[in-house]
Structure formats: structure tokens, C-alpha cells
Scaffold this motif. Structure first.
Motif: not given
Ligand code: DP6
Length: 317
Positions: A17-20, A191-198, A237-243
Motif C-alpha cells: 500500500g502507498k501513501r503517495d 486495488r487493495t487500497m481502493a476496495t478492501s475493507p480490511m 493477505f487478508a487485505t488482498m483476499f478481501t479486495s
């Protein structure tokens, strides 16, 4: 012309994940072990007729070539045309951290070819902008990449936690698949940053894992490092699975190896697993246990590599 030989690193505490996005600043701090044996060797020469990029013996075109050339533009805006020749002695873009050694080697070779004086932290900041994990391959041994808080990213670079000879650890790598990964790390992170609730839980819970892993390295406490590493890996991986759509790099053999590691631990072998953006599994253990770990992994995959802690980059004219 200058040549840099650089080892890849495997994150014990993960960057995801990226902050910038433009400056490639991470949302989390991370910490890695540099690997022995696996290496990228990159030569750069400026002042040729036209830009040319050769990766693993073939001319690179499209996005891979554009990424390399853009990185040279960052190091020296308005630079002369350049020829880059880069070779990995291990599979490229397959979740074996080739972008970490690749962009670190490109950065160090280009700085040397251009005679640009720099500190390792300055090289790390440049390498980070090519690929985040490359910020950690500027050193051997154990390296932390500070998340940093500054908007310009000047405080987000690698820091040397311990030298290569500090702790004789092994990483046993089970190559489940050496093909190129289906979703690249950058795309996966976005994708993770945009869509994962985790994702918010991930960015608010990494610090403790990193502090524990750093302390565990300084104390040479494998259980402390291993617990923090598995916790960081599973949260990532929890963030990836929930993307959406989900990202799932794991294969049946990856899961079987995770079970095998748990079983080895029950049998008294202190070993811990991690994975990255691909199906391969990396197992951390003491050298005396590495043959038993490698034997167990060979029941699941053919290709198993036992690697030690890698040294610093080597840069030559
Ligand atoms: C899962 O460094 O390849 O291996 O900065 O977008 O190029 P970009 O990503 P990259 O991502 C590495 C992700 C990871 C974890 C890690 O190495 O910390």
C-alpha cells in the motif's frame, strides 16, 4: 560504464500500500532480510546512440523498458541516451523479489556511471521510486524501510538494522511456480487500497509487528521474528483476499507448505513462513534445521533453495 551486483530481499514485515503514488511512499514501514546467492547484475553506460534495455539476454520493450528508462530520467533529468544490460540468476517477476534487486542495481550502477556522489540513504530514496522494495536492497543483512511522515518522502528510506554477519539465518524457498505473477504488486496494492475493507486495519496495525521483528533480530530471537512475520504476512493477505476482484496468489501447494511448517514446529523445529505477491513460500529457520525444512518442502515442490543472509551490493567501474 558501471556495474552493480545486488541481492534481492524478502520482507519479514511487509510493505503493501502507498501513501503517495507518485513518490512511491509506503503506507506502512517494512523490514527485510537480504538473500545470499540470488542476485541481479546490471551494467549502465551513458552516451550511446539510443536508449536500449536488455533484460536476461533479450531486448525489453513496452512497460518494462519504459520503467527502466524513466528511472534513469529521475536519476539524471536530461540525461544522455543509455544502454542498460541486466541479468538475474533467479526467476524474474515471479514473487522472488526481482524488482527489489533490479531497481537497486539500476540505481547504484547509474549513480556510479554518472559519478554522482551519494549516501546509501539517498540511493535508497531513488531506488524506492523505481520499486518500493528496492529501497531495502541497498544494504545486505537486515534492513528497515521507514514509512516516514514527510510529504516529500525524504524520510522514507532504508536503514541498516544489522549487518550480514550479525545472525546466521537461513531462508528456505519453495518455488511453487516460477512463472510471472498474474497481478503485479503495484496493481495489486492499488486495488487493495481502493476496495478492501480490511485495508484500514492493516495500516493501523503494522507498527507493533515491525517493532517486535526488529527487536527479535537484534536479540537473535527467531520465535519473536517468526511470530511477527507470520502475523504481518497474514494481515497483508487478508487485505488482498478481501479486495474486489479478490487477489489470491496462493495455490494448493502454498497452503500445504504452510501446514507443513506448522507441523515441523509441532515436531520441535523452529521455522516460520512468509509469502509475497506470488505462490512461492519462504521459510525462515536456523541453518542447523535447514536440511530438515528443505526435505519437508521437497515433498510438495521440486524446486527448493536454501539461502543465507546476503551481503552488501558490489559496485564496479
Ligand atoms: C508483497 O516493491 O514490488 O513483496 O513499489 O509497486 O514496485 P512497487 O511494489 P514492490 O512490492 C513488494 C510487495 C511485497 C512485500 C514487500 O516486499 O515488502
Amino acid at each position: 560504464m558501471a556495474t552493480a551486483t545486488v541481492h534481492p530481499n524478502i520482507a519479514l514485515i511487509k510493505y503493501w500500500g502507498k501513501r503517495d503514488r507518485d513518490l512511491n511512499l509506503p503506507s506502512t514501514g517494512s523490514l527485510s532480510m537480504t538473500l545470499s546467492h540470488f542476485a541481479t547484475k546490471t551494467s549502465v553506460v551513458f552516451g550511446v546512440d539510443h536508449d536500449e534495455v536488455i533484460i536476461n539476454g533479450e531486448e525489453a520493450l513496452g512497460r518494462p523498458a519504459a520503467r527502466v528508462l524513466k528511472h534513469l530520467d529521475l536519476i539524471q533529468p536530461g540525461r544522455a541516451p543509455a544502454k542498460v544490460v541486466s541479468t538475474n540468476n533467479f526467476p524474474t517477476a515471479a514473487g522472488l523479489a526481482s524488482s527489489s534487486s533490479g531497481f537497486a542495481a539500476l540505481t547504484l550502477a547509474a549513480l556510479k556511471a554518472l559519478n554522482i556522489d551519494h549516501t546509501p540513504a539517498q540511493a535508497s530514496i531513488l531506488a524506492r521510486q523505481g520499486s518500493g522494495s528496492a529501497a531495502r536492497s541497498i544494504w545486505g543483512g537486515f534492513v528497515e524501510w521507514r514509512r516516514g511522515v514527510k510529504e516529500d518522502g525524504t524520510d522514507s528510506h532504508g536503514l541498516h538494522v544489522a549487518p550480514p554477519d550479525h545472525w546466521n539465518l537461513n531462508m528456505v524457498i519453495a518455488v511453487v511456480d516460477k512463472g510471472q505473477k498474474s497481478v503485479g504488486s503495484t496493481e495489486g496494492m492499488l486495488r487493495t487500497m481502493a476496495t478492501s475493507p480490511m485495508y484500514s486495519a492493516w495500516v493501523s496495525s503494522w507498527q507493533r509487528d515491525l517493532d517486535q521483528a526488529r527487536q527479535g533480530i537484534l536479540d537473535q530471537d527467531l520465535t519473536m521474528v517468526g511470530r511477527a512475520m507470520e502475523a504481518s504476512t497474514l494481515k497483508m493477505f487478508a487485505t488482498m483476499f478481501t479486495s474486489n476482484p479478490p487477489i489470491r496468489y496462493w495455490r494448493p501447494a502454498s497452503v500445504a507448505i504452510q501446514d507443513e511448517v506448522a507441523k515441523l514446529r509441532q515436531d520441535g523445529i523452529n521455522c516460520w513462513w512468509t509469502m509475497d505477491a506470488g505462490p512461492n513460500v519462504k521459510v525462515l529457520c536456523e541453518p542447523e534445521d535447514a536440511p530438515a525444512v528443505a526435505d519437508a518442502l521437497e515433498h510438495h515442490v521440486e524446486d527448493v533453495h536454501t539461502l543465507a543472509v546476503g551481503g552488501h551490493p558490489v559496485v564496479e567501474d
